[in-house]
Design an enzyme around this catalytic site. Structure first.
Site, short mmCIF file in Angstrom:
data_model
loop_
_atom_site.label_atom_id
_atom_site.label_comp_id
_atom_site.label_asym_id
_atom_site.label_seq_id
_atom_site.Cartn_x
_atom_site.Cartn_y
_atom_site.Cartn_z
N CYS A 36 0.95 -1.13 -0.01
CA CYS A 36 0.11 -0.06 0.01
C CYS A 36 0.88 1.14 -0.12
CB CYS A 36 -0.83 0.02 1.29
SG CYS A 36 -1.84 1.49 1.24
N HIS A 37 1.88 1.22 0.73
CA HIS A 37 2.92 2.30 0.89
C HIS A 37 3.43 2.64 -0.67
CE1 HIS A 37 1.99 2.19 5.16
NE2 HIS A 37 2.66 3.27 5.63
N ARG A 38 3.97 1.54 -0.97
CA ARG A 38 4.71 1.57 -2.12
C ARG A 38 3.79 2.20 -3.48
NH1 ARG A 38 9.66 -0.56 -2.71
NH2 ARG A 38 10.48 -1.72 -0.68
#
Length: 201
Positions: A36-38
Site C-alpha cells: 500500500c505504501h509503495r
C-alpha cells in the site's frame, strides 16, 4: 482514566500526548502495510479510501467470510521500520493521524509526525487474537488483488489498544531515546564485567 482517541482525529487532539503515554482508539482503523505504501508513494496510485483523520495499522490480518460479512480472526502488528522510507510522505499525502505498528520508527517518520501532526504508536506483539476481538466490524475492503495480508481492510474498532506512543507531535522518539540511554548504561557495565572475566580468552 483511559485516554481514548476517536476518529476523525484532529491535530489538537494530539498536542498534549507524549511518548510513553498509553492510549486507545475508537473508530476507523485501516490495515496498511508495504505494498500500500509503495503503491501510493512510488507508483502514485491514490488509495481508494479517505484516510484523513483516521488510523492505519501496519498489519497483515487473517480474515474469514461469515455470511455476507468479513470477520477478523487475527490481526497482529508487523515491523513498522519497513515503512520508514515512505511514512513521512504517506502522512503528508493522506492526512492520517495515527500509525499503529510494531517496534519503533526513524527520523523521517519523526519529521512527518511533527510537521503534519500525527503519532506513531506500538501495539504489543504476540496479541493478534486479542486485537481481533477489538475489531467490531470490517466495513470495507480494497485492493483485494494483493491478497489477504496486503489488502486494505477498513475496520471499526472500539477502545483498540493498548497503544504505546513511540513518536509524538513534538518530535520525540521513545525507542530512539531508549536506545541512546541503554548504550550509555551499557558501556560501564560491560567494562566492569570485563574486569572480572579478563582471564577468559
Amino acid at each position: 482514566m483511559k485516554k481514548i482517541l476517536t476518529t476523525p482525529i484532529k491535530a489538537e487532539d494530539l498536542q498534549d500526548i507524549r511518548v510513553g503515554d498509553v492510549i486507545y482508539l475508537t473508530g476507523t482503523l485501516v490495515t496498511c502495510r508495504d505494498v500500500c505504501h509503495r503503491r501510493l508513494i512510488e507508483l502514485k496510485r491514490p488509495i481508494p479510501y479517505d484516510l484523513n483523520g483516521k488510523a492505519i495499522f501496519h498489519a497483515g490480518p487473517i480474515v474469514r467470510k461469515n455470511g455476507d460479512k468479513w470477520e477478523m480472526v487475527s490481526v497482529g502488528p508487523t515491523t513498522s521500520m519497513r515503512m520508514e522510507s515512505f511514512e513521512r510522505e504517506f502522512i503528508e499525502q493522506t492526512g492520517v493521524k495515527l500509525v499503529v505498528g510494531k517496534g519503533g520508527m526513524g527520523p523521517l517518520t519523526e519529521e512527518g509526525c511533527q510537521k503534519f501532526k500525527a503519532l506513531h504508536v506500538i501495539f504489543p506483539a504476540g496479541c493478534a487474537v486479542l486485537a481481533a476481538t477489538q475489531v467490531e466490524e470490517i466495513e470495507e475492503v480494497h485492493w483485494t488483488e494483493l491478497g489477504m495480508p496486503e489488502s486494505l481492510w477498513v475496520c471499526r474498532g472500539k477502545e483498540f489498544g493498548p497503544l504505546i506512543v513511540s513518536i509524538d507531535t513534538h518530535g520525540n522518539n521513545l525507542i530512539a531515546e531508549n536506545k541512546k540511554l541503554f548504550a550509555e548504561r551499557r558501556d560501564p557495565i560491560v567494562e566492569e564485567i570485563c574486569e572480572h572475566v579478563h582471564y577468559i580468552k
